[in-house]
Design a protein around this motif. Structure first.
Motif, short mmCIF file in Angstrom:
data_model
loop_
_atom_site.label_atom_id
_atom_site.label_comp_id
_atom_site.label_asym_id
_atom_site.label_seq_id
_atom_site.Cartn_x
_atom_site.Cartn_y
_atom_site.Cartn_z
N ARG A 127 18.91 -47.72 -60.47
CA ARG A 127 19.93 -46.53 -60.01
C ARG A 127 19.66 -45.36 -60.64
O ARG A 127 19.44 -44.22 -59.72
CB ARG A 127 21.15 -46.81 -59.86
CG ARG A 127 22.07 -46.25 -58.87
CD ARG A 127 23.43 -47.01 -58.76
NE ARG A 127 24.34 -47.00 -59.81
CZ ARG A 127 24.69 -48.01 -60.28
NH1 ARG A 127 24.33 -49.19 -59.86
NH2 ARG A 127 25.50 -47.74 -61.58
N TYR A 128 19.42 -45.41 -61.72
CA TYR A 128 19.12 -43.93 -62.28
C TYR A 128 17.84 -43.41 -62.36
O TYR A 128 17.77 -42.34 -62.04
CB TYR A 128 19.27 -44.33 -64.10
CG TYR A 128 19.21 -43.41 -65.20
CD1 TYR A 128 19.87 -42.00 -64.73
CD2 TYR A 128 18.49 -43.66 -66.21
CE1 TYR A 128 19.61 -41.08 -65.64
CE2 TYR A 128 18.37 -42.82 -67.23
CZ TYR A 128 18.93 -41.38 -66.75
OH TYR A 128 18.77 -40.54 -67.86
N GLU B 82 14.90 -43.86 -57.64
CA GLU B 82 14.71 -43.12 -56.51
C GLU B 82 14.76 -41.75 -57.11
O GLU B 82 14.45 -40.72 -56.17
CB GLU B 82 16.06 -43.20 -55.73
CG GLU B 82 16.14 -44.68 -54.99
CD GLU B 82 15.13 -44.93 -54.01
OE1 GLU B 82 14.73 -44.03 -53.31
OE2 GLU B 82 14.49 -45.97 -53.99
N ASN B 83 14.67 -41.39 -58.17
CA ASN B 83 14.54 -39.99 -58.59
C ASN B 83 13.08 -39.42 -58.27
O ASN B 83 12.09 -39.73 -58.07
CB ASN B 83 14.52 -40.00 -60.29
CG ASN B 83 14.53 -38.63 -60.74
OD1 ASN B 83 13.73 -37.79 -60.37
ND2 ASN B 83 15.36 -38.60 -61.88
N GLU C 289 21.63 -50.61 -63.12
CA GLU C 289 22.10 -49.41 -63.40
C GLU C 289 20.91 -48.57 -63.73
O GLU C 289 20.51 -47.40 -63.16
CB GLU C 289 23.24 -49.18 -64.60
CG GLU C 289 23.71 -47.62 -64.92
CD GLU C 289 24.41 -47.66 -66.02
OE1 GLU C 289 25.80 -48.03 -65.88
OE2 GLU C 289 23.93 -47.56 -67.19
#
Lengths: 211, 202, 579
Positions: free
Chosen positions: C400-401, C404-405, C397
């Protein structure tokens, strides 16, 4: 909340009781400070990590009105001295304290800030921040757990409740003197020692000879 | 697509926010101020964020938890305090920051040392809660406390704990560390049985 | 020692015959080198023999022999055992040639040896004190230097028992403080010089004459929301670009080593907790390994204890990296939300530590020959729950968080670059080294404990920028989870096999260097025993301290705002940096 603030002592007529609240200035003043004591974002050592944990979700000291931690001393009310106070750092700590606006409070978190802690014997460690700043609450522990810190902060709030505008030191007629900032000499120098410095040096010289 | 990463991240934030409320609704009143609620909220299955509502509710203290030390005393039939400590000084010798001071008692008539501490001081402003004193005490006399609510307004008068302040009954110790105290009780019983057997042989 | 290293040592002895001599003191290892030939020796060692990673430099004060010794531990970045060499100089005038020109990583360590021992390093480009302030009287780690609260050379102190004469140390002092001044000192004649020396060094940089621009010197810290504690950076700026940056430290110098030399061997374990206070279990591990080397009884550790040690060390790594990622995001301006999520998982790991060792942070759990106690009932299930279910899910998580930001990538990619050659030269360790493409991990390069039984990959990335350091940490968490799963499955069961800890033991004379791969990199403990109850020399090779040597290199040419995240990506803890 309003029950706590509403002081008896003055009879409120029954028909007015839900409309009017009577309190004393002290109570409302203390209530205001109590629930808006913003700590300074200022970490020294291990205890700072526990302080961060206390600010995080699990313990969350915003529940006590310590909503945001302010990195600037000019916006902070409470200085949480969280960790070992070293001689090299103490001039900065005193300067930060002097920059805080009144009313201001100091909480010594953990053994090191209270009295030097396990590192007390070290050559670069100050034996407690109260050698320089007036401390309001001491929290023992190495490090105090977040719940111990919360307990200490609640103690601080209880202390705020007992204060009165009439006698807190920052509302007195005489201006408050800033605490003189220590100087890094051959060892830590406290300007408050300077008047009797020569005498004390002589005393320590004779003591050394005896020993 | 540019911005996809940010959106994904926002989704995670939204999920965290949402999870907290879903659990609140699902559990209803049981989630707060109940033992099982706290246990669930700090377990691996918990979702969302968890705040312990100190001081109304507290995190359960694990048995091994250590804060400052205390001295254990038993009570004899007459209700008199029998201090387990024999003032052997091992805790004072093993203490890393050297925050334990023990004054040994002497018999006023003979001048010989008596195995009871006349005074016992711990400077909690130095104590590092390491637990060595409790770990190496051969008499199970000094133990680490679970009470962490010790904040004071004045350290100079309060924070060197003396014998009176340090003494706590054995029942309290059994309460906070049931497994350890049972283990120690068994070990002592075994030792005594061995002693008795050795005596019988003689 | 393997056959290969043996032949290597023979080659070295042949090559430097006459310059070096085997250190023949009992319990000691390595070579003694003549001070005049040191630079030649070190250069040849690096260029001809492949010893390119100077890990540790430290001083030792041999007061009875009237000698000062500088001890060097050097490795190959491809793995293997250390080569130890020493330089002895007379104590009255200790001068050693500086190795900074060959190994820039020696920079801070030599300054520390000057600060604490008064060993002068000839040719050092910035020969100043580092932990204490300029103007402090004396070199405190010298054996004949005594502080104000000095009671005795070794603990336990006599005043504690059986007299029990309780008092606070300051009450015995004339100044009522922990201070002692030279006899002839008067405050009127004193002018503090440290700051002036620092700032004048920063301004002394040639400016562009034609454009009439001026450099600005900016000070960050020691009280700054983004310096991870009481760390300070002084930067010279050209516009927003950093021309030169100097880290200033010592604001949390707690005299760990001086106190450690007074402590008995056992007493030092809880003190090591307070070095890198985010990963106390790893610190315990390193210290315990070093002393066990001295004791020579590494084989007596029960298998279960070895597994417990590895499990705890890996949980520590995860909790440390979570905190590091959270703090890096804080520095990037994502104020507190990522930190909040990281701390949420960290709390669950701390719950395990609290249940096992009794304290959330200051675990004090490892003992010589094992651990303090067996796992209490219920903790094994807690650990399994985290390692098999919760952590893998939550790390995905977190990935994911953040990963890629776009904002994170824009801020982090290509910032604070350290090439592999530079990383090795600057003695960078841990995630900083591995993000630069050097797959060096002590767990793999020089396996200790039972790490050779587990299947795991050394996390490595190749760009050497802030983003890769973040990714390496994420990878390492995943690898740690892998190790944990294997260890939790393979941990042997036994009743009461951990034995009873001893509180007094005889440590034979000699020296030992124990190192572990801590969360921040190679954490080494150099211990010299003289046969007494306390160590003669106790030195910590602190990864956060030595990683900072490369900070100015990484920051030069970047914007001032990037200095914050470069610092965040090194992941320092001040308790370890300043000790």
């Amino acid at each position: 909340m309003s029950e706590k603030l509403n002081t008896p002592g003055y009879d409120v007529p029954p028909e007015m009781q839900d409309v009017v609240a009577i309190t004393t200035l002290d109570k409302i003043y203390n209530w205001g400070r109590r629930y808006s004591a913003w700590p300074m974002m200022f970490g020294l050592a291990c205890c700072a990590i526990e302080m961060i944990c206390t600010a995080a979700a699990r313990f969350d000291f915003s529940r006590f009105g310590m909503e945001i931690m302010r990195p600037s001393p000019r916006q902070a009310d409470v200085m949480l001295v969280s960790g070992t106070v070293t001689k090299k750092m103490v001039p900065q700590i005193v300067r930060l304290y002097n920059q805080m606006p009144e009313p201001k409070y100091v909480v010594a978190m953990g053994a090191c800030a209270s009295g030097g802690g396990p590192f007390k014997e070290g050559y670069n460690v100050v034996s407690g921040v109260d050698k320089f700043l007036p401390v309001d609450v001491y929290i023992p522990g190495c490090p105090p757990t977040p719940q111990a810190l919360l307990h200490g902060l609640m103690k601080l709030q209880e202390m705020m409740d007992t204060q009165s505008i009439k006698n807190v030191r920052w509302y007195q007629k005489e201006p408050l003197d800033a605490i003189p900032i220590p100087i890094l000499g051959p060892d830590l120098l406290d300007p408050r020692d300077f008047p009797q410095f020569a005498e004390k040096m002589a005393a320590s010289a004779t003591e050394n000879k005896e020993a | 697509m540019y911005g996809k990463g940010i959106l994904k991240g926002l989704g995670v934030t939204w999920k965290h926010f949402w999870d907290t409320y879903i659990d609140d609704i699902k559990w209803g009143k049981k989630r707060y101020h109940t033992e099982e609620g706290i246990a669930y909220r700090m377990s691996k299955d918990a979702r969302g964020l968890f705040t312990v509502q100190y001081p109304e509710e507290r995190l359960p203290t694990p048995e091994e938890f250590r804060f400052v030390p205390f001295l254990v005393y038993d009570e004899d039939e007459g209700g008199e305090q029998v201090i387990r400590c024999t003032s052997c000084g091992i805790c004072a010798k093993v203490c890393p920051p050297q925050c334990i001071w023990i004054e040994r008692s002497t018999n006023p008539k003979t001048g010989r040392p008596v195995p009871v501490p006349a005074e016992f001081y711990i400077d909690v402003d130095i104590c590092m809660n390491c637990g060595f004193c409790a770990e190496f005490c051969p008499f199970d006399a000094i133990k680490m406390d679970h009470d962490y609510e010790l904040a004071v307004y004045d350290r100079l008068t309060n924070n060197i704990y003396d014998r009176e302040k340090l003494l706590k009954p054995a029942a309290y110790y059994d309460g906070i560390r049931p497994l350890n105290s049972q283990k120690e009780f068994d070990a002592r019983a075994e030792k005594e049985a061995k002693k008795a057997a050795a005596k019988k042989k003689k | 020692m393997t056959e290969q290293t043996k032949t290597m040592h023979k080659d070295i002895e042949a090559r430097f015959a006459g310059i070096i001599a085997l250190d023949d003191r009992s319990g000691y290892e390595g070579y003694r080198v003549e001070a005049e030939k040191l630079v030649e020796f070190a250069t040849a060692l690096r260029d001809e023999f492949g010893y390119d990673f100077l890990s540790s430099v430290t001083g030792v004060d041999y007061l009875p022999d009237e000698k000062m010794e500088v001890v060097y531990h050097i490795y190959k970045s491809t793995g293997g055992h250390a080569l130890v060499f020493k330089v002895q100089v007379p104590r009255a005038n200790p001068v050693v040639p500086s190795l900074v020109s060959i190994f820039p990583g020696a920079d801070f360590q030599e300054r520390e040896a000057w600060d604490l021992f008064g060993i002068r390093f000839e040719g050092h480009p910035n020969h100043k004190r580092i932990l204490m302030w300029e103007g402090f009287s004396g070199h405190p780690m010298r054996k004949d230097w005594k502080e104000a609260y000095y009671e005795a050379d070794a603990k336990p102190f006599d005043a504690r028992w059986p007299g029990g004469d309780v008092s606070r140390s300051e009450d015995k002092m004339v100044f009522n403080k922990n201070v002692a001044y030279p006899q002839d000192f008067t405050p009127e004649n004193w002018t503090p010089e440290g700051e002036t020396a620092l700032y004048s060094g920063m301004q002394n940089i040639a400016t562009d004459e034609d454009l009439q621009t001026e450099h600005v010197v900016v000070n960050l810290g020691p009280q700054h929301p983004s310096t991870h504690g009481v760390f300070r950076m002084v930067a010279t700026l050209d516009g927003e670009t950093i021309v030169k940056l100097e880290p200033v430290m010592g604001y949390l110098h707690r005299n760990h080593e001086k106190i450690g030399e007074r402590n008995t061997y056992l007493m030092n374990i809880p003190f090591t907790d307070r070095l890198d206070y985010l990963s106390s279990m790893s610190n315990n591990f390193g210290y315990v390994l070093a002393v066990e080397k001295l004791l020579g009884d590494t084989t007596h550790i029960p298998d279960r204890a070895k597994y417990i040690r590895v499990i705890m060390a890996e949980f520590t790594r995860i909790s440390n990296h979570l905190m590091a990622i959270g703090a890096l995001l804080n520095d990037l301006g994502a104020y507190f939300t990522p930190m909040l999520y990281a701390l949420k998982e960290r709390e669950l790991i701390l719950d395990i530590f609290e249940a096992v060792s009794g304290s959330r942070m200051m675990c004090n759990y490892y003992r010589f020959g094992g651990v303090a106690r067996d796992l209490p009932p219920g903790t094994h299930e807690m650990m399994r729950g985290l390692a098999f279910e919760r952590l893998p899910r939550q790390i995905d998580e977190l990935d994911r968080y953040l990963t890629e930001n776009e904002i994170i990538r824009a801020r982090c990619e290509g910032v604070g670059v350290l090439t592999p050659e530079e990383a090795i030269a600057y003695s960078a360790v841990g995630p900083v080294l591995r993000a630069s493409g050097v797959p060096y991990d002590v767990r793999r390069a020089d396996p200790y404990s039972v790490y050779d039984r587990f299947d795991f990959d050394v996390a490595v990335r190749y760009h050497g920028d802030v983003y890769d350091r973040y990714l390496v940490r994420l990878d390492e968490i995943r690898q740690s989870i892998r190790i944990l799963q294997q260890a939790l499955n393979g941990i042997p069961e036994c009743d009461n096999c951990l034995g009873k800890p001893r509180y007094s033991m005889r440590v034979p004379a000699g020296e030992a260097y124990g190192r572990v791969e801590g969360p921040k990199g190679e954490l080494g403990f150099y211990v010299v025993a003289d046969g007494g109850p306390n160590p003669w020399r106790y030195h910590v090779r602190a990864p956060s301290f030595i990683n900072l040597t490369a900070l100015s290199k990484m920051c030069e040419g970047d914007k001032i705002a990037d200095a914050i995240i470069v610092l965040g990506s090194i992941d320092i803890v001040l308790g370890e940096t300043d000790r």
